[in-house]
Design a protein around this motif. Structure first.
Motif, short mmCIF file in Angstrom:
data_model
loop_
_atom_site.label_atom_id
_atom_site.label_comp_id
_atom_site.label_asym_id
_atom_site.label_seq_id
_atom_site.Cartn_x
_atom_site.Cartn_y
_atom_site.Cartn_z
N THR A 9 0.82 -1.21 0.00
CA THR A 9 0.00 0.00 0.00
C THR A 9 0.86 1.27 0.00
OG1 THR A 9 -1.92 -1.03 1.02
CG2 THR A 9 -1.65 1.31 1.40
N PHE A 10 2.01 1.21 0.63
CA PHE A 10 2.97 2.33 0.64
C PHE A 10 2.35 3.62 1.18
CE2 PHE A 10 4.21 -0.65 -2.68
CZ PHE A 10 5.55 -0.86 -2.40
N ALA A 11 1.59 3.49 2.28
CA ALA A 11 0.95 4.68 2.85
C ALA A 11 1.89 5.45 3.76
CB ALA A 11 -0.29 4.28 3.64
N ILE A 12 2.95 4.79 4.23
CA ILE A 12 3.88 5.47 5.14
C ILE A 12 5.31 5.28 4.67
CG2 ILE A 12 2.51 5.48 7.25
CD1 ILE A 12 3.81 2.79 7.96
N MET A 24 1.59 -0.05 -10.06
CA MET A 24 1.22 0.08 -8.65
C MET A 24 -0.08 0.87 -8.56
SD MET A 24 3.23 1.96 -5.62
CE MET A 24 4.85 1.66 -6.29
N ASP A 25 -0.88 0.47 -7.60
CA ASP A 25 -2.15 1.15 -7.39
C ASP A 25 -1.93 2.24 -6.37
OD1 ASP A 25 -4.78 1.79 -7.40
OD2 ASP A 25 -5.38 0.16 -6.05
N ILE A 26 -1.64 3.46 -6.83
CA ILE A 26 -1.32 4.50 -5.85
C ILE A 26 -2.52 5.38 -5.59
CG2 ILE A 26 1.14 4.52 -6.34
CD1 ILE A 26 0.70 7.07 -7.97
N ARG A 27 -2.61 5.85 -4.34
CA ARG A 27 -3.72 6.72 -3.98
C ARG A 27 -3.20 8.12 -3.70
NH1 ARG A 27 -7.43 6.24 1.42
NH2 ARG A 27 -8.01 8.43 1.39
N LEU A 28 -3.70 9.06 -4.49
CA LEU A 28 -3.23 10.44 -4.36
C LEU A 28 -4.25 11.26 -3.60
CD1 LEU A 28 -2.12 10.93 -8.07
CD2 LEU A 28 -0.63 10.42 -6.14
N SER A 29 -3.78 12.28 -2.91
CA SER A 29 -4.70 13.22 -2.26
C SER A 29 -5.28 14.12 -3.35
CB SER A 29 -3.95 14.02 -1.20
OG SER A 29 -2.95 14.80 -1.80
N PRO A 30 -6.35 14.87 -3.03
CA PRO A 30 -7.02 15.65 -4.09
C PRO A 30 -6.22 16.85 -4.62
CG PRO A 30 -8.31 15.64 -2.03
CD PRO A 30 -7.04 14.93 -1.75
N GLU A 31 -5.13 17.25 -3.95
CA GLU A 31 -4.41 18.46 -4.37
C GLU A 31 -3.88 18.31 -5.80
OE1 GLU A 31 -4.41 17.45 -1.37
OE2 GLU A 31 -5.01 19.25 -0.26
N GLN A 32 -4.10 19.35 -6.59
CA GLN A 32 -3.70 19.34 -7.99
C GLN A 32 -2.47 20.24 -8.20
OE1 GLN A 32 -5.15 17.59 -10.58
NE2 GLN A 32 -6.33 16.57 -8.95
N PRO A 33 -1.68 19.96 -9.21
CA PRO A 33 -0.55 20.85 -9.50
C PRO A 33 -1.03 22.12 -10.19
CG PRO A 33 -0.68 19.13 -11.16
CD PRO A 33 -1.74 18.81 -10.14
N THR A 34 -0.28 23.19 -10.05
CA THR A 34 -0.57 24.38 -10.84
C THR A 34 -0.07 24.13 -12.26
OG1 THR A 34 1.58 25.37 -10.42
CG2 THR A 34 -0.15 25.82 -8.80
N PRO A 86 -6.79 8.85 7.99
CA PRO A 86 -7.96 8.72 7.10
C PRO A 86 -7.79 9.48 5.78
CG PRO A 86 -8.67 9.16 9.34
CD PRO A 86 -7.18 9.35 9.33
N ASP A 87 -6.92 10.51 5.77
CA ASP A 87 -6.68 11.25 4.52
C ASP A 87 -5.48 10.71 3.75
OD1 ASP A 87 -8.71 12.85 5.38
OD2 ASP A 87 -7.38 14.34 6.30
N SER A 88 -4.91 9.62 4.23
CA SER A 88 -3.73 9.07 3.57
C SER A 88 -4.13 7.85 2.75
CB SER A 88 -2.70 8.65 4.63
OG SER A 88 -3.10 7.43 5.23
N ALA A 89 -3.15 7.15 2.24
CA ALA A 89 -3.43 5.96 1.44
C ALA A 89 -3.68 4.72 2.32
CB ALA A 89 -2.26 5.70 0.49
N CYS A 90 -3.66 4.90 3.64
CA CYS A 90 -3.80 3.77 4.57
C CYS A 90 -5.11 3.01 4.32
CB CYS A 90 -3.78 4.29 6.00
SG CYS A 90 -4.01 3.00 7.23
N VAL A 91 -5.00 1.67 4.29
CA VAL A 91 -6.19 0.84 4.10
C VAL A 91 -6.60 0.15 5.40
CG1 VAL A 91 -5.76 0.47 1.65
CG2 VAL A 91 -4.84 -1.15 3.32
N PHE A 92 -5.95 0.52 6.49
CA PHE A 92 -6.31 0.01 7.81
C PHE A 92 -6.28 -1.51 7.90
CE2 PHE A 92 -7.88 4.30 7.54
CZ PHE A 92 -7.41 4.84 8.74
N CYS A 93 -5.23 -2.09 7.31
CA CYS A 93 -5.04 -3.53 7.47
C CYS A 93 -4.44 -3.83 8.84
CB CYS A 93 -4.12 -4.08 6.38
SG CYS A 93 -2.44 -3.39 6.45
#
Lengths: 290, 603
Positions: A170-173, B1-11, A193-200
């Motif tokens: 997951t690479f959340a940290i 990789m399945d990456i999860r990004l926060s909503p912040e966008q680049p300028t 909760p705002d990170s990529a953490c999936v709470f495993c």
């Protein structure tokens, strides 16, 4: 795990004993086979050694510096001393460094090592002037499932590796910052909760010092009600899907307070998903309702 | 990789900065550009807008398929990258040893009066200046690096800097011309120079000039005598690495040449960051073609088709000159495919460091190129077996490479005729501090310390020599009684000292050596990567203990305090992962016992 290739042995000397050991083994394995207990903190069986805490260093003849037993592979003819004066001094200092900067009160292993090597972390206390730097900070409680108390963190990298390619992918940290300011962080230090953490919770499973903890355990400890001696451990299989993960339910006062999985279990190797790790509340809900 | 990004966008600006490096985004799926582009991509953003925002970091992660927490860990590792807004123009004022002796502290106080307080390194804000570790300009201390972000980013160095010069530069009114080489090379024009013979005498921006002075004859000869012939000459030369560890160069080359796994990589360690060291900078700025020729020879001899120069981020002129030289070499068929029409191809790339002393450690350097935090790896495996990208890798220092063309052309035996039996050739020494003529000196190895100091004019009149720091912060102190010490690997080793990076910092009796020791301790605390306990905590405990002892003035240190300090040093030396931690207590220990403690004092 068990390869069928013929195992070649090499001969090494550990604390004066001649030993035949498989050539693929590390010094820590060779020492275990010889009945010698090498202290380890960051090392965890089944994970790639992080090489970070350095408590496992041993003296290798011909080497300028001490070598980490957790990761160093055996080589023919090695002569190793596991409790020489140099080794004991390095281990004592490692424990003094950790105990003077990190809260180790929940790590019995670390405390045992500190005693074994005669650590006196209080000697770094200043008579006058500012106290020695520590990683003390308030506990991060940003969700209902687990808390992060980084004042207990020894930066062993286990949680980062478990969140990453050693288990969860997951690479959340990651470790962020540098030097004494290095710390485990999410992206831009966001709450979980705002990170990529999936709470495993696999990071909790590998944490050796209680820096990562079930919120249920954290709350009970805060109330002074956490009592391991009164807890019953119940082995079961996770009911959620067909994988068949082994669960160990930690039960206190007839309530599940924590869920783990045996590290040597062939299905889980100690790792679970959010359902197995945290999906136990419904059991107690229904009991309370009935 | 399945990456999860926060909503912040680049300028748009940030996006454009990344795209101008990586090319425009073709599809929404990650294009497998490779994680090794991470640091260059972060640099692209930093040098365009002055900091790396979360939106920009997200975009970089999206393009390179790197998890954002991971990239955050990398970005937060480097001092020249900022994760909070910073001014586009920023002054980095060196506070390290040589600059301290030339008044950098007073300069900082003056600057503070005009520009307000500096931004602390760990929480940079909008202050227009901050203090910096050694900038490698010790011959013209005090030095300032001015970084200027924007569409055309431009960094420059101010030498022998003062407030007026800094203010003029910050306001954009003045751009200092590149410094003349002559000032750094007091020996300029002397007969018998090897490494420095072209410096100041050729145009470093012109390949024609380099070739007119014999440049690229060595590569032609290398192609003639073949890989084994080259390695034989290097072996006969007895050349030992000039970065600090003094490992036999031929042993590395042989091992990689024979390694069956491919590809092989060639790396030049130009992350010169040891306080007091500026030799590689002078070679890069004044003789860049020689490095490229040397690396081409090494690549040919060891079967490397790809090479990297990992250049410290604080050397803008070196980068500019090296880039120019690479372009000209490429255009002339001396770099790239089929060099000199032979069966030899070699592509070279510069990777710009971002403010981390630890990245001069070879395995940390590999991690940095690969896009990871610059944390050292555990050795073994050694680079010749598993180095950059896990492949067999030759890594040498700039000065080590610089010797290669002469060795190939004149033969290893000729090289070995200079110096001592075990320390062959000449060596560059960086003299700074209390000497009449600071600068870069080339002398045969084995020259005595006293003779070298004499070449630099000795300490100024009315002053007396107090101590010399050999090998930089990672080295150790010797005293006035050591002027007979031959500067060779074997003699310094026997004396419990080291040549290290070739830094020779001279302190006279007017210098506060307590302040020097405290600065060295602070340097290691700031530069520790934090990976292993002995170094991460040891460097801060060392600094604290030293502060306690030295702040008490005349009151002597207790036995317990001194024991604690020496045990900290021993644990760091014995149990740290890499050379940084292993040497972090050496200068402090030698300085304390020689100069500060009454029992061991020399005076």
């Amino acid at each position: 795990m068990s390869s069928r290739k013929p195992v070649q042995n090499v001969e090494i000397t550990i604390d004066g004993q001649l030993r035949q050991v498989p050539q693929e083994s590390t010094l820590v394995q060779a020492c275990q086979d010889a009945g010698i207990d090498v202290p380890t903190l960051c090392f965890l069986q089944g994970m790639t050694p992080a090489n970070a805490c350095r408590i496992c260093v041993v003296e290798l003849e011909g080497s300028r510096v001490l070598v980490p037993a957790c990761s160093r592979q055996v080589e023919r003819g090695m002569i190793v001393h596991t409790e020489s004066e140099r080794v004991r001094l390095a281990r004592r200092l490692v424990m003094e460094f950790l105990a003077s900067s990190v809260d180790l009160s929940l790590s019995e292993t670390a405390q045992e090592y500190a005693r074994r090597y005669g650590a006196h972390p209080e000697r770094f206390e200043a008579g006058v002037g500012p106290p020695p730097a520590t990683v003390a900070q308030s506990v991060k409680v940003d969700n209902d499932l687990y808390v992060r108390d980084l004042s207990r963190c020894i930066l062993c990298y286990r949680c980062v590796d478990a969140c990453g390619e050693e288990a969860q992918n997951t690479f959340a940290i990651s470790v962020a910052g540098r030097g004494f300011d290095a710390r485990i962080a999410t992206q831009f230090d966001h709450p979980l909760p705002d990170s990529a953490c999936v709470f495993c919770g696999n990071c909790i499973g590998v944490c050796p010092t209680g820096a990562l903890m079930f919120k249920s355990e954290h709350d009970l400890r805060k109330q002074g009600r956490w009592d391991e001696s009164s807890q019953a451990l119940t082995e079961t299989i996770c009911p959620y899907c067909g994988v068949g993960c082994a669960l160990t339910l930690h039960v206190q006062d007839n309530r599940i307070v924590k869920v783990t999985s045996p590290p040597d279990n062939s299905v889980t190797r100690g790792h679970l998903c959010i359902k197995g790790r945290f999906g136990f509340e419904f059991v107690q809900e229904s009991e309370e309702k009935s | 990789m399945d990456i999860r990004l926060s909503p912040e966008q680049p300028t748009p600006e940030e996006q454009d900065a990344v795209n101008s490096l990586l090319g425009p985004e073709i599809s929404s799926s990650a294009e497998k550009l490779g994680r090794h582009r991470l640091l260059p991509a972060l640099w692209a953003v930093q040098s365009r807008v002055g900091w790396v925002s979360e939106g920009a970091l997200n975009y970089v992660c999206h393009r390179l398929d790197v998890a954002p927490a991971d990239a955050y860990g990398v970005a937060s590792f480097y001092r020249l990258l900022s994760l909070t807004p910073r001014p586009l123009t920023l002054a980095h004022i060196c506070e390290d040893l040589a600059c301290r002796m030339k008044g950098s502290e007073d300069l900082c106080q003056e600057v503070e009066k005009h520009l307000g307080p500096s931004a602390p390194a760990h929480q940079p804000g909008m202050a227009p200046w901050q203090k910096s570790a050694c900038l490698g300009q010790c011959d013209r201390a005090p030095a300032i690096l001015v970084t200027r972000s924007g569409r055309i980013s431009q960094d420059l160095i101010l030498g022998e800097a003062d407030l007026a010069q800094l203010l003029a530069t910050l306001s954009g009114r003045s751009l200092s011309p590149p410094p003349a080489a002559a000032k750094s090379i007091p020996q300029l024009g002397e007969k018998g120079l090897r490494l420095l013979r072209r410096v100041g005498r050729i145009d470093p921006t012109n390949l024609v000039d380099y070739r007119a002075q014999g440049g690229y004859r060595a590569l032609a000869r290398a192609l003639q005598i073949g890989s084994e012939g080259v390695i034989r000459e290097v072996r006969d030369s007895g050349l030992l690495g000039r970065g600090g560890a003094a490992f036999p160069t031929a042993r590395k080359w042989e091992a990689v040449a024979k390694a069956p796994r491919r590809p092989h990589y060639l790396v030049c360690n130009a992350d010169e960051s040891e306080p007091g060291t500026f030799k590689d900078r002078v070679l890069l700025e004044e003789d860049p073609f020689n490095l490229i020729e040397a690396m081409s020879i090494a690549a040919f001899a060891t079967g490397c088709e790809r090479g990297y120069v990992y250049l410290r981020g604080e050397y803008p002129l070196a980068k500019q000159r090296l880039e120019n030289a690479m372009d000209q070499a490429r255009a002339a068929g001396l770099l790239g495919e089929r060099i000199l029409s032979a069966e030899c191809s070699f592509e070279l790339e510069i990777r710009k460091g971002a403010g981390a002393y630890i990245c001069g450690e070879e395995t940390a350097l590999f991690n940095s190129i690969e896009g990871f935090r610059g944390e050292p790896r555990s050795k073994p495996p050694f680079p010749v077996t598993a180095g950059l990208f896990g492949m067999p890798t030759v890594i040498n220092n700039v000065e080590t490479f610089a010797n290669i063309p002469d060795i190939v052309l004149d033969g290893g035996a000729d090289f070995a005729s200079r110096g001592t039996k075990d320390s062959t050739g000449t060596r560059l020494f960086c003299l700074s501090g209390s000497v009449l003529q600071p600068g870069l000196y080339e002398v045969p190895l084995g020259t005595t310390l006293g003779a070298l100091l004499e070449r630099a004019g000795g300490v100024p009149e009315n002053r007396s020599l107090r101590g010399i720091l050999l090998g930089g912060a990672a080295g150790s102190f010797v005293g006035p009684g050591d002027s007979g010490l031959p500067l060779s690997f074997e003699a310094t080793r026997a004396a419990g000292a080291t040549l290290g990076s070739g830094a020779v910092m001279v302190f006279d009796d007017s210098v506060d050596l307590k302040d020097v020791l405290l600065r060295i301790a602070a340097f290691f605390r700031e530069e520790s990567c934090g990976q292993c306990v002995p170094c991460r905590v040891g460097t801060i405990r060392q600094e604290e203990a030293l502060q306690r002892i030295l702040s008490r003035g005349a009151a002597p240190a207790s036995r317990e305090e001194l024991l604690a300090l020496s045990e900290i040093a021993q644990a760091m030396r014995d149990a740290s992962i890499c050379g940084l931690g292993q040497t972090a207590g050496a200068a402090v220990q030698s300085g304390l016992t020689r100069f500060v403690l009454p029992a061991g004092g020399e005076e």
